[in-house]
Write an enzyme that holds these catalytic residues in place. Sequence first.
Site, PDB file in Angstrom:
ATOM      1  N   ASN A   1       0.867  -1.177   0.000  1.00  0.00           N
ATOM      2  CA  ASN A   1       0.000   0.000   0.000  1.00  0.00           C
ATOM      3  C   ASN A   1       0.904   1.227   0.000  1.00  0.00           C
ATOM      4  O   ASN A   1       1.441   1.612   1.033  1.00  0.00           O
ATOM      5  CB  ASN A   1      -0.911  -0.013   1.230  1.00  0.00           C
ATOM      6  CG  ASN A   1      -1.860   1.167   1.264  1.00  0.00           C
ATOM      7  OD1 ASN A   1      -1.799   2.074   0.448  1.00  0.00           O
ATOM      8  ND2 ASN A   1      -2.751   1.162   2.247  1.00  0.00           N
TER       9      ASN A   1
ATOM     10  N   LYS B   1       3.567   0.961   2.940  1.00  0.00           N
ATOM     11  CA  LYS B   1       3.144  -0.039   3.921  1.00  0.00           C
ATOM     12  C   LYS B   1       3.194  -1.410   3.265  1.00  0.00           C
ATOM     13  O   LYS B   1       2.926  -1.541   2.070  1.00  0.00           O
ATOM     14  CB  LYS B   1       1.717   0.238   4.397  1.00  0.00           C
ATOM     15  CG  LYS B   1       1.541   1.527   5.184  1.00  0.00           C
ATOM     16  CD  LYS B   1       0.088   1.697   5.605  1.00  0.00           C
ATOM     17  CE  LYS B   1      -0.143   3.010   6.318  1.00  0.00           C
ATOM     18  NZ  LYS B   1      -1.569   3.200   6.669  1.00  0.00           N
TER      19      LYS B   1
ATOM     20  N   ARG C   1      -2.474  -2.167  -3.511  1.00  0.00           N
ATOM     21  CA  ARG C   1      -3.686  -1.368  -3.345  1.00  0.00           C
ATOM     22  C   ARG C   1      -3.593  -0.163  -4.275  1.00  0.00           C
ATOM     23  O   ARG C   1      -2.597   0.556  -4.277  1.00  0.00           O
ATOM     24  CB  ARG C   1      -3.816  -0.893  -1.898  1.00  0.00           C
ATOM     25  CG  ARG C   1      -5.026   0.014  -1.682  1.00  0.00           C
ATOM     26  CD  ARG C   1      -4.748   1.057  -0.636  1.00  0.00           C
ATOM     27  NE  ARG C   1      -5.882   1.965  -0.465  1.00  0.00           N
ATOM     28  CZ  ARG C   1      -5.787   3.150   0.127  1.00  0.00           C
ATOM     29  NH1 ARG C   1      -4.625   3.574   0.604  1.00  0.00           N
ATOM     30  NH2 ARG C   1      -6.840   3.927   0.246  1.00  0.00           N
TER      31      ARG C   1
ATOM     32  N   HIS D   1     -12.604   3.023  -0.197  1.00  0.00           N
ATOM     33  CA  HIS D   1     -12.697   1.973   0.836  1.00  0.00           C
ATOM     34  C   HIS D   1     -13.476   0.760   0.348  1.00  0.00           C
ATOM     35  O   HIS D   1     -13.989  -0.027   1.150  1.00  0.00           O
ATOM     36  CB  HIS D   1     -13.384   2.509   2.115  1.00  0.00           C
ATOM     37  CG  HIS D   1     -12.672   3.634   2.777  1.00  0.00           C
ATOM     38  ND1 HIS D   1     -13.341   4.690   3.367  1.00  0.00           N
ATOM     39  CD2 HIS D   1     -11.355   3.895   2.943  1.00  0.00           C
ATOM     40  CE1 HIS D   1     -12.470   5.548   3.877  1.00  0.00           C
ATOM     41  NE2 HIS D   1     -11.253   5.079   3.635  1.00  0.00           N
TER      42      HIS D   1
ATOM     43  N   HIS E   1     -17.327   2.276   7.375  1.00  0.00           N
ATOM     44  CA  HIS E   1     -15.866   2.273   7.498  1.00  0.00           C
ATOM     45  C   HIS E   1     -15.497   3.644   8.063  1.00  0.00           C
ATOM     46  O   HIS E   1     -15.342   4.616   7.318  1.00  0.00           O
ATOM     47  CB  HIS E   1     -15.216   2.047   6.130  1.00  0.00           C
ATOM     48  CG  HIS E   1     -13.714   2.041   6.178  1.00  0.00           C
ATOM     49  ND1 HIS E   1     -12.960   0.889   6.086  1.00  0.00           N
ATOM     50  CD2 HIS E   1     -12.813   3.055   6.314  1.00  0.00           C
ATOM     51  CE1 HIS E   1     -11.675   1.189   6.154  1.00  0.00           C
ATOM     52  NE2 HIS E   1     -11.563   2.500   6.308  1.00  0.00           N
TER      53      HIS E   1
ATOM     54  N   GLY F   1     -12.893   5.601  10.059  1.00  0.00           N
ATOM     55  CA  GLY F   1     -11.588   5.870  10.634  1.00  0.00           C
ATOM     56  C   GLY F   1     -11.324   7.356  10.507  1.00  0.00           C
ATOM     57  O   GLY F   1     -12.255   8.156  10.495  1.00  0.00           O
TER      58      GLY F   1
ATOM     59  N   GLY G   1     -10.285   8.630   7.793  1.00  0.00           N
ATOM     60  CA  GLY G   1     -11.093   8.733   6.587  1.00  0.00           C
ATOM     61  C   GLY G   1     -12.328   7.891   6.818  1.00  0.00           C
ATOM     62  O   GLY G   1     -12.247   6.836   7.461  1.00  0.00           O
TER      63      GLY G   1
ATOM     64  N   ARG H   1     -11.125  16.036   7.014  1.00  0.00           N
ATOM     65  CA  ARG H   1     -11.854  16.406   5.797  1.00  0.00           C
ATOM     66  C   ARG H   1     -13.249  16.910   6.131  1.00  0.00           C
ATOM     67  O   ARG H   1     -13.870  16.453   7.080  1.00  0.00           O
ATOM     68  CB  ARG H   1     -11.955  15.215   4.848  1.00  0.00           C
ATOM     69  CG  ARG H   1     -10.625  14.680   4.369  1.00  0.00           C
ATOM     70  CD  ARG H   1     -10.831  13.433   3.518  1.00  0.00           C
ATOM     71  NE  ARG H   1      -9.583  12.790   3.175  1.00  0.00           N
ATOM     72  CZ  ARG H   1      -9.415  11.473   3.108  1.00  0.00           C
ATOM     73  NH1 ARG H   1     -10.424  10.657   3.367  1.00  0.00           N
ATOM     74  NH2 ARG H   1      -8.246  10.963   2.780  1.00  0.00           N
TER      75      ARG H   1
ATOM     76  N   ASP I   1      -7.476  12.992  16.045  1.00  0.00           N
ATOM     77  CA  ASP I   1      -7.468  11.696  16.713  1.00  0.00           C
ATOM     78  C   ASP I   1      -8.605  11.668  17.735  1.00  0.00           C
ATOM     79  O   ASP I   1      -8.624  12.466  18.680  1.00  0.00           O
ATOM     80  CB  ASP I   1      -6.122  11.471  17.412  1.00  0.00           C
ATOM     81  CG  ASP I   1      -5.941  10.037  17.907  1.00  0.00           C
ATOM     82  OD1 ASP I   1      -6.909   9.466  18.441  1.00  0.00           O
ATOM     83  OD2 ASP I   1      -4.829   9.506  17.781  1.00  0.00           O
TER      84      ASP I   1
ATOM     85  N   ARG J   1      -9.224   9.760  20.095  1.00  0.00           N
ATOM     86  CA  ARG J   1      -8.804   9.504  21.478  1.00  0.00           C
ATOM     87  C   ARG J   1      -8.519  10.818  22.207  1.00  0.00           C
ATOM     88  O   ARG J   1      -8.853  10.984  23.389  1.00  0.00           O
ATOM     89  CB  ARG J   1      -7.577   8.587  21.503  1.00  0.00           C
ATOM     90  CG  ARG J   1      -7.866   7.176  21.037  1.00  0.00           C
ATOM     91  CD  ARG J   1      -6.605   6.379  20.792  1.00  0.00           C
ATOM     92  NE  ARG J   1      -5.824   6.922  19.675  1.00  0.00           N
ATOM     93  CZ  ARG J   1      -4.769   6.316  19.136  1.00  0.00           C
ATOM     94  NH1 ARG J   1      -4.354   5.144  19.624  1.00  0.00           N
ATOM     95  NH2 ARG J   1      -4.126   6.863  18.131  1.00  0.00           N
TER      96      ARG J   1
ATOM     97  N   GLY K   1     -10.844   2.213  12.227  1.00  0.00           N
ATOM     98  CA  GLY K   1     -10.238   2.656  13.482  1.00  0.00           C
ATOM     99  C   GLY K   1     -11.179   3.213  14.525  1.00  0.00           C
ATOM    100  O   GLY K   1     -11.184   2.772  15.678  1.00  0.00           O
TER     101      GLY K   1
ATOM    102  N   GLU L   1      -8.437  -5.314   4.920  1.00  0.00           N
ATOM    103  CA  GLU L   1      -8.220  -5.058   3.495  1.00  0.00           C
ATOM    104  C   GLU L   1      -7.036  -5.854   2.952  1.00  0.00           C
ATOM    105  O   GLU L   1      -7.061  -6.317   1.809  1.00  0.00           O
ATOM    106  CB  GLU L   1      -8.001  -3.556   3.279  1.00  0.00           C
ATOM    107  CG  GLU L   1      -9.229  -2.720   3.583  1.00  0.00           C
ATOM    108  CD  GLU L   1      -8.928  -1.248   3.763  1.00  0.00           C
ATOM    109  OE1 GLU L   1      -9.292  -0.457   2.878  1.00  0.00           O
ATOM    110  OE2 GLU L   1      -8.333  -0.886   4.802  1.00  0.00           O
TER     111      GLU L   1
END
Length: 417
Positions: free
Chosen positions: A11, A18, A107, A196, A224, A226, A228, A257, A299, A301, A347, A403
Site C-alpha cells: 500500500n 506499507k 492497493r 474503501h 468504514h 476511521g 477517513g 476532511r 485523533d 482519542r 479505526g 483489506e
Amino acid sequence: MSKTIKIMCVNAGSSSLKFKLYQMDEEIHQAKTITEKAQFLHVLTSGIVERIGHEDAIFSMKKTDGTKLKQVLPVLDHDKAAELVLNGLIENGIIENLDEITGIGNRIVQGGKYFSDSAIIDADTEEKIRSLIPLAPLHNQAHLTCYHAFKKVLPKVEQIAVFDTAFHQTMEPKEYIYPLPYEYYEKYAVRRYGAHGTSHKYLSIIAKEKYFADKSDLNLITLHIGSGASVSAIKNGKCIATSMGLTPLAGVMMGTRTGDIDPSIMTYLMSCTGKTAEEIYDIYNHKSGILGISGISNDTRDIEDAMEKGDKRAILATELFCQKIADYICMYAGKLGHVDMIICSAGVFENGPIFRELTFKYCEELLGTIIDKPVNEVTRLGKEGIISTKESRIPISVIPTDEELMIALDTQRLLKL
C-alpha cells in the site's frame, strides 16, 4: 510436500510504503469461504517505510520473534524503499531468499470506470491507472512508482492491482452521476467513484458468512469510520450507494476532511481570505473535520479526553461527526427499504464505543437502533460481535476490517497460485 505460497501486500502513498507478507497453506484451495480461507493465511511480517524522499526516513518492521525493528535512515525514493523492505525480509530471517515471494498485490486508490474487479498489472492495466492520476494525483502515481520499484527487484513475480473503487462500480447512474452539465461526465469522467471499496466488500462478505448464510435477500449498511470515513448501502452483495464521491473528500465529516458542504463556500472563502482555490482545497482536506471543529486533534482519542474535561468544541465536534454519519445511515436505510444489519468497522468505529453509541442514538427514533451499553463498551481492540440489544429493530455489529487479507486472496485468485 505441500506448496507454500508467500504474497506481499503493498500500500504505497506519496511518501510511504506499507507492506504485509502473508504465507498461504496449500489447504486454502479447499476452503470455500473467506472465513475458512483466513485459517490458512498467516502474517509473517508487516511494516512501513515513512518519509520517503527525506534523509530521516523511518523503516519499521515486525521481526520473526515479535519484536519491532525501527531504523532512521536516508530513503530518497520508492526504489530504495522497496529494496529496503525486501532486504529486511532476508536480514531479519522472515524469508531465506526473494524467490520465495510468489505474488505481489498492490492497493490502488482510483480505478475509475475501467475496473469492477482486481486485475493483473500488464501494459493495458498500467496505462489505465496512469490515465487516472488526475483523479488521485497523490495516490495513483505513488502506486505506479512502487509497482515499478518492486518489478525492478523481482522482475519475474507477477503483480496485481486491487482497486478501492472497484466494489462501487455496481452503482446505477442515478447514484453516481452529478447534476452538472452532462459533458463534464463524458469528457472528464466527473462522477462518484467512492473509496474503501475493498473494506466494504470484506465486511459484506463476512456478515453474510457469519450471520446470514441462508438468507437470499440481504440488505446491509457498512460503516468504514476511521480518520477517513465512508458509508455504503449493499444489497445482495452489491453496492448500490456510497458516501465518498469523485474523491475521498465527499460524504461524512472525517478526521481532517469536511465531507459534504455547500460548494459556494469555496468562492466565498476565497473572497474573504484572499486565499487561492488550492489553499482552500488544502484546508478542506487537511485542516477541517474533527480537527477543524475541535481545534485539538483529528485523533478521536484526544477528543474523548477533551470531552471528559468538558471542552465544548470537542463535544461539538463529536456531535457533528456522529450526526453526519447518522444522516447517511438513515438515508441509506430509505434506499434499501429494509436493513438486516448495520456493520461498524475501521479505526474509530472498531475502537470508539462513545462514537458508536451517539451515532445510533441519533438514528433511534427513525430506525429503532438501540445499543447495549455494557457490550458496546468492551467490543473494541479487535473484538467482533453484536453490540445492539434484542429490542433493537436492526442488529448492529462490529466487524474488524481486513483489506490486506482481501488483497492477498485476490492475488492468489488472479495469479492462480
